[in-house]
Design a protein around this motif. Structure first.
Motif, short mmCIF file in Angstrom:
data_model
loop_
_atom_site.label_atom_id
_atom_site.label_comp_id
_atom_site.label_asym_id
_atom_site.label_seq_id
_atom_site.Cartn_x
_atom_site.Cartn_y
_atom_site.Cartn_z
N ASP A 223 0.84 -1.19 0.00
CA ASP A 223 0.00 0.00 0.00
C ASP A 223 0.88 1.24 0.00
O ASP A 223 2.08 1.17 0.25
N THR A 224 0.28 2.35 -0.32
CA THR A 224 1.00 3.62 -0.36
C THR A 224 0.16 4.69 0.30
O THR A 224 -1.08 4.63 0.26
N GLY A 225 0.80 5.66 0.91
CA GLY A 225 0.07 6.71 1.61
C GLY A 225 0.56 8.09 1.22
O GLY A 225 1.71 8.26 0.80
N MET A 226 -0.31 9.05 1.36
CA MET A 226 0.02 10.43 1.05
C MET A 226 -0.67 11.34 2.04
O MET A 226 -1.84 11.10 2.41
N THR A 227 0.02 12.38 2.50
CA THR A 227 -0.61 13.36 3.38
C THR A 227 -1.84 13.95 2.71
O THR A 227 -1.78 14.40 1.57
N ASP A 228 -2.95 13.92 3.43
CA ASP A 228 -4.24 14.34 2.88
C ASP A 228 -4.62 15.71 3.46
O ASP A 228 -4.85 15.82 4.67
N PRO A 229 -4.69 16.76 2.64
CA PRO A 229 -4.99 18.09 3.18
C PRO A 229 -6.34 18.16 3.87
O PRO A 229 -6.53 18.96 4.80
N ILE A 230 -7.30 17.35 3.43
CA ILE A 230 -8.61 17.35 4.09
C ILE A 230 -8.49 16.81 5.50
O ILE A 230 -9.06 17.36 6.46
N ARG A 231 -7.73 15.72 5.66
CA ARG A 231 -7.53 15.17 7.01
C ARG A 231 -6.72 16.12 7.89
O ARG A 231 -6.98 16.24 9.08
N VAL A 232 -5.77 16.80 7.29
CA VAL A 232 -5.01 17.81 8.03
C VAL A 232 -5.95 18.89 8.54
O VAL A 232 -5.91 19.28 9.71
N ASN A 233 -6.83 19.37 7.66
CA ASN A 233 -7.75 20.43 8.03
C ASN A 233 -8.74 19.98 9.10
O ASN A 233 -9.05 20.73 10.03
N ASP A 234 -9.23 18.74 8.99
CA ASP A 234 -10.14 18.21 10.00
C ASP A 234 -9.49 18.22 11.38
O ASP A 234 -10.11 18.61 12.38
N LEU A 235 -8.23 17.77 11.43
CA LEU A 235 -7.52 17.73 12.71
C LEU A 235 -7.20 19.14 13.20
O LEU A 235 -7.33 19.43 14.40
N ALA A 236 -6.79 20.01 12.29
CA ALA A 236 -6.46 21.38 12.68
C ALA A 236 -7.66 22.09 13.28
O ALA A 236 -7.56 22.80 14.29
N ARG A 237 -8.84 21.89 12.69
CA ARG A 237 -10.04 22.56 13.20
C ARG A 237 -10.39 22.07 14.61
O ARG A 237 -10.75 22.85 15.48
N ILE A 238 -10.25 20.77 14.85
CA ILE A 238 -10.52 20.22 16.18
C ILE A 238 -9.55 20.79 17.20
O ILE A 238 -9.94 21.22 18.30
N THR A 239 -8.29 20.84 16.83
CA THR A 239 -7.27 21.34 17.75
C THR A 239 -7.50 22.81 18.07
O THR A 239 -7.44 23.24 19.23
N HIS A 240 -7.81 23.60 17.06
CA HIS A 240 -8.00 25.03 17.28
C HIS A 240 -9.28 25.32 18.04
O HIS A 240 -9.33 26.26 18.85
#
Length: 243
Positions: A223-240
């Motif tokens: 399998d292969t993975g890539m940083t997902d900007p949508i997942r980044v944004n979801d986490l950033a919003r929760i943290t903020h």
């Protein structure tokens, strides 16, 4: 946000990450990335911290590996990165205080391109220590700015009680940065420990076709993975929202 490619850098910025840990080989917990990626990351509009870890496995280093990490610290400063992420263990998995003190002394003589001191993060060698309280106090005495930890368990959500204890014991003297298995689902419970900084890869993973030449020749894993900007944004919003 830990990233291992130029695409990952762009995704972290696009998704609203606050900071980047630059590495390679996330499949083994991260290794030191190539110089070309370090130079590319230096142009990012976010603070970038370089992971200095020369090989997979544990964190007991011979003289040659110790020299490599020292050189990685110099590389981070010369490139203008904001900090370094380092760690070292003894054979008993306690922190290697003498070695860490030498690296920290070196880092303190350097700085980024703006003359600011390098930020110092102790990586997850901390999670293998026999006594987290002793290691916490040792990290503070050494002068680290933060500790990246999953609460001494493989996943941070399972180490929540230890994260809460470490955060309370630190009492503002050092930052506890929670990492491993952090995502939009686990973040609220991890933040409930009092920890205010989260570390994640936010990758989307997809299987690789077994019939593809790249898979058959061993140029890529199953399998292969890539940083997902949508997942980044979801986490950033929760943290903020929680901060």
């Amino acid at each position: 946000m830990c990233v291992e490619s130029v695409a990952g850098l762009h995704a972290a910025v696009e998704g609203g990450a606050d900071r980047i840990e630059l590495c390679a080989a996330l499949s083994v917990g991260g290794l030191t990335p190539p110089a070309s990626l370090i130079r590319a990351a230096a142009a990012a509009p976010l603070p970038v911290h370089l992971l200095a870890r020369p090989s997979a496995g544990g964190f007991v280093y011979n003289a040659a590996e110790q020299a490599l990490i020292a050189d990685d610290i110099r590389t981070a400063a010369e490139a203008g990165l904001a900090g370094v992420v380092i760690g070292a263990s003894t054979e008993r998995r306690t922190l290697d205080m003498a070695l860490l003190a030498r690296w920290i002394a070196l880092a303190r003589t350097l700085g980024d391109a703006r003359g600011k001191p390098l930020s110092l993060t102790l990586h997850r060698a901390f999670d293998l220590v026999p006594n987290p309280i002793d290691a916490l106090e040792a990290s503070i005495a050494l002068g680290f700015d933060r500790i990246l930890t999953s609460g001494c368990t493989p996943r941070a959500i399972d180490g929540a009680a230890t994260l809460a204890m470490l955060h309370a014991r630190a009492d503002g003297r050092i930052i506890i940065l929670a990492g491993s298995g952090v995502n939009a689902v686990t973040a609220p419970d991890i933040l409930a420990t009092g920890v205010r900084e989260l570390h994640a890869s936010c990758r989307s993973v997809r299987p690789v076709d077994e019939a593809s030449p790249e898979r058959r020749f061993g140029f890529v894993g199953p399998d292969t993975g890539m940083t997902d900007p949508i997942r980044v944004n979801d986490l950033a919003r929760i943290t903020h929202l929680t901060a």
